[in-house]
Design a protein around this motif. Structure first.
Motif, PDB file in Angstrom:
ATOM      1  N   GLU A  26      -8.845 -29.154  37.448  1.00  0.00           N
ATOM      2  CA  GLU A  26      -8.641 -28.528  38.753  1.00  0.00           C
ATOM      3  C   GLU A  26      -7.207 -28.033  38.925  1.00  0.00           C
ATOM      4  O   GLU A  26      -6.968 -26.958  39.458  1.00  0.00           O
ATOM      5  CB  GLU A  26      -8.978 -29.521  39.885  1.00  0.00           C
ATOM      6  CG  GLU A  26     -10.428 -29.905  39.947  1.00  0.00           C
ATOM      7  CD  GLU A  26     -10.797 -31.073  39.029  1.00  0.00           C
ATOM      8  OE1 GLU A  26      -9.891 -31.612  38.332  1.00  0.00           O
ATOM      9  OE2 GLU A  26     -11.980 -31.419  38.972  1.00  0.00           O
ATOM     10  N   GLU A  27      -6.251 -28.827  38.447  1.00  0.00           N
ATOM     11  CA  GLU A  27      -4.849 -28.430  38.571  1.00  0.00           C
ATOM     12  C   GLU A  27      -4.538 -27.233  37.691  1.00  0.00           C
ATOM     13  O   GLU A  27      -3.755 -26.358  38.064  1.00  0.00           O
ATOM     14  CB  GLU A  27      -3.924 -29.602  38.221  1.00  0.00           C
ATOM     15  CG  GLU A  27      -2.475 -29.352  38.573  1.00  0.00           C
ATOM     16  CD  GLU A  27      -2.255 -29.129  40.058  1.00  0.00           C
ATOM     17  OE1 GLU A  27      -1.394 -28.289  40.392  1.00  0.00           O
ATOM     18  OE2 GLU A  27      -2.929 -29.760  40.893  1.00  0.00           O
ATOM     19  N   LYS A  28      -5.161 -27.162  36.523  1.00  0.00           N
ATOM     20  CA  LYS A  28      -4.964 -26.001  35.650  1.00  0.00           C
ATOM     21  C   LYS A  28      -5.434 -24.721  36.340  1.00  0.00           C
ATOM     22  O   LYS A  28      -4.742 -23.700  36.310  1.00  0.00           O
ATOM     23  CB  LYS A  28      -5.706 -26.195  34.330  1.00  0.00           C
ATOM     24  CG  LYS A  28      -5.080 -27.248  33.452  1.00  0.00           C
ATOM     25  CD  LYS A  28      -5.880 -27.461  32.183  1.00  0.00           C
ATOM     26  CE  LYS A  28      -5.285 -28.573  31.355  1.00  0.00           C
ATOM     27  NZ  LYS A  28      -6.057 -28.836  30.139  1.00  0.00           N
ATOM     28  N   VAL A  29      -6.597 -24.789  36.984  1.00  0.00           N
ATOM     29  CA  VAL A  29      -7.106 -23.621  37.714  1.00  0.00           C
ATOM     30  C   VAL A  29      -6.182 -23.283  38.872  1.00  0.00           C
ATOM     31  O   VAL A  29      -5.828 -22.120  39.084  1.00  0.00           O
ATOM     32  CB  VAL A  29      -8.549 -23.862  38.221  1.00  0.00           C
ATOM     33  CG1 VAL A  29      -8.994 -22.754  39.156  1.00  0.00           C
ATOM     34  CG2 VAL A  29      -9.507 -23.985  37.056  1.00  0.00           C
ATOM     35  N   ARG A  30      -5.751 -24.293  39.622  1.00  0.00           N
ATOM     36  CA  ARG A  30      -4.868 -24.073  40.765  1.00  0.00           C
ATOM     37  C   ARG A  30      -3.586 -23.361  40.332  1.00  0.00           C
ATOM     38  O   ARG A  30      -3.154 -22.388  40.954  1.00  0.00           O
ATOM     39  CB  ARG A  30      -4.524 -25.400  41.429  1.00  0.00           C
ATOM     40  CG  ARG A  30      -3.581 -25.250  42.624  1.00  0.00           C
ATOM     41  CD  ARG A  30      -3.218 -26.583  43.252  1.00  0.00           C
ATOM     42  NE  ARG A  30      -4.403 -27.213  43.789  1.00  0.00           N
ATOM     43  CZ  ARG A  30      -4.706 -28.501  43.638  1.00  0.00           C
ATOM     44  NH1 ARG A  30      -3.920 -29.307  42.977  1.00  0.00           N
ATOM     45  NH2 ARG A  30      -5.804 -28.997  44.162  1.00  0.00           N
ATOM     46  N   GLN A  31      -2.981 -23.814  39.243  1.00  0.00           N
ATOM     47  CA  GLN A  31      -1.728 -23.216  38.797  1.00  0.00           C
ATOM     48  C   GLN A  31      -1.930 -21.804  38.250  1.00  0.00           C
ATOM     49  O   GLN A  31      -1.056 -20.951  38.395  1.00  0.00           O
ATOM     50  CB  GLN A  31      -1.040 -24.120  37.779  1.00  0.00           C
ATOM     51  CG  GLN A  31      -0.554 -25.437  38.372  1.00  0.00           C
ATOM     52  CD  GLN A  31       0.280 -25.274  39.626  1.00  0.00           C
ATOM     53  OE1 GLN A  31       1.168 -24.430  39.694  1.00  0.00           O
ATOM     54  NE2 GLN A  31      -0.009 -26.078  40.646  1.00  0.00           N
ATOM     55  N   LYS A  32      -3.081 -21.535  37.628  1.00  0.00           N
ATOM     56  CA  LYS A  32      -3.375 -20.180  37.172  1.00  0.00           C
ATOM     57  C   LYS A  32      -3.515 -19.237  38.362  1.00  0.00           C
ATOM     58  O   LYS A  32      -3.031 -18.102  38.330  1.00  0.00           O
ATOM     59  CB  LYS A  32      -4.663 -20.153  36.342  1.00  0.00           C
ATOM     60  CG  LYS A  32      -4.492 -20.704  34.957  1.00  0.00           C
ATOM     61  CD  LYS A  32      -5.794 -20.620  34.180  1.00  0.00           C
ATOM     62  CE  LYS A  32      -5.645 -21.213  32.805  1.00  0.00           C
ATOM     63  NZ  LYS A  32      -6.901 -21.138  32.025  1.00  0.00           N
ATOM     64  N   VAL A  33      -4.181 -19.709  39.414  1.00  0.00           N
ATOM     65  CA  VAL A  33      -4.348 -18.883  40.616  1.00  0.00           C
ATOM     66  C   VAL A  33      -2.993 -18.630  41.267  1.00  0.00           C
ATOM     67  O   VAL A  33      -2.681 -17.497  41.651  1.00  0.00           O
ATOM     68  CB  VAL A  33      -5.341 -19.533  41.606  1.00  0.00           C
ATOM     69  CG1 VAL A  33      -5.341 -18.814  42.945  1.00  0.00           C
ATOM     70  CG2 VAL A  33      -6.748 -19.555  41.016  1.00  0.00           C
ATOM     71  N   VAL A  34      -2.171 -19.664  41.393  1.00  0.00           N
ATOM     72  CA  VAL A  34      -0.838 -19.508  41.993  1.00  0.00           C
ATOM     73  C   VAL A  34      -0.009 -18.520  41.173  1.00  0.00           C
ATOM     74  O   VAL A  34       0.635 -17.619  41.728  1.00  0.00           O
ATOM     75  CB  VAL A  34      -0.114 -20.866  42.111  1.00  0.00           C
ATOM     76  CG1 VAL A  34       1.359 -20.676  42.463  1.00  0.00           C
ATOM     77  CG2 VAL A  34      -0.799 -21.745  43.142  1.00  0.00           C
ATOM     78  N   LYS A  35      -0.041 -18.658  39.858  1.00  0.00           N
ATOM     79  CA  LYS A  35       0.715 -17.750  38.994  1.00  0.00           C
ATOM     80  C   LYS A  35       0.256 -16.309  39.190  1.00  0.00           C
ATOM     81  O   LYS A  35       1.071 -15.394  39.281  1.00  0.00           O
ATOM     82  CB  LYS A  35       0.557 -18.163  37.535  1.00  0.00           C
ATOM     83  CG  LYS A  35       1.358 -17.331  36.577  1.00  0.00           C
ATOM     84  CD  LYS A  35       1.231 -17.831  35.152  1.00  0.00           C
ATOM     85  CE  LYS A  35       2.043 -16.939  34.235  1.00  0.00           C
ATOM     86  NZ  LYS A  35       1.967 -17.375  32.849  1.00  0.00           N
ATOM     87  N   TYR A  36      -1.049 -16.093  39.278  1.00  0.00           N
ATOM     88  CA  TYR A  36      -1.587 -14.749  39.501  1.00  0.00           C
ATOM     89  C   TYR A  36      -1.125 -14.198  40.855  1.00  0.00           C
ATOM     90  O   TYR A  36      -0.685 -13.054  40.946  1.00  0.00           O
ATOM     91  CB  TYR A  36      -3.121 -14.773  39.445  1.00  0.00           C
ATOM     92  CG  TYR A  36      -3.720 -13.448  39.807  1.00  0.00           C
ATOM     93  CD1 TYR A  36      -3.794 -12.436  38.862  1.00  0.00           C
ATOM     94  CD2 TYR A  36      -4.180 -13.199  41.088  1.00  0.00           C
ATOM     95  CE1 TYR A  36      -4.327 -11.203  39.193  1.00  0.00           C
ATOM     96  CE2 TYR A  36      -4.706 -11.969  41.430  1.00  0.00           C
ATOM     97  CZ  TYR A  36      -4.781 -10.977  40.480  1.00  0.00           C
ATOM     98  OH  TYR A  36      -5.292  -9.754  40.820  1.00  0.00           O
TER      99      TYR A  36
END
Length: 75
Positions: A26-36
């Protein structure tokens, strides 16, 4: 996305909160979204909240919001 190791456990740097968080899926997805949002959409990091309580938002609005974010980040 850089993974840090501490005491044998994996962590990710949370760009919004400025802390290390356990490297869960979940954190990996969250950080990918934030980076985008920050790099591609040019949204200021200060305008992003990663742990917003959604209890005050109706379900249809939640679904629309998540669909738009995920489509733009991963499609």
């Amino acid at each position: 996305m850089k993974i840090y190791k501490k005491n044998g456990k994996k962590f990710l740097y949370d760009m919004v909160k400025g802390i290390l968080r356990p490297a869960t899926p979940e954190e990996k997805v969250r950080q990918k979204v934030v980076k985008y949002l920050v790099e591609q959409m040019k949204i200021p990091i200060e305008a992003i909240e990663t742990e917003l309580l959604l209890s005050s938002i109706d379900n249809l609005s939640k679904l629309r919001m998540m669909y738009k974010i995920l489509c733009k980040a991963f499609c």
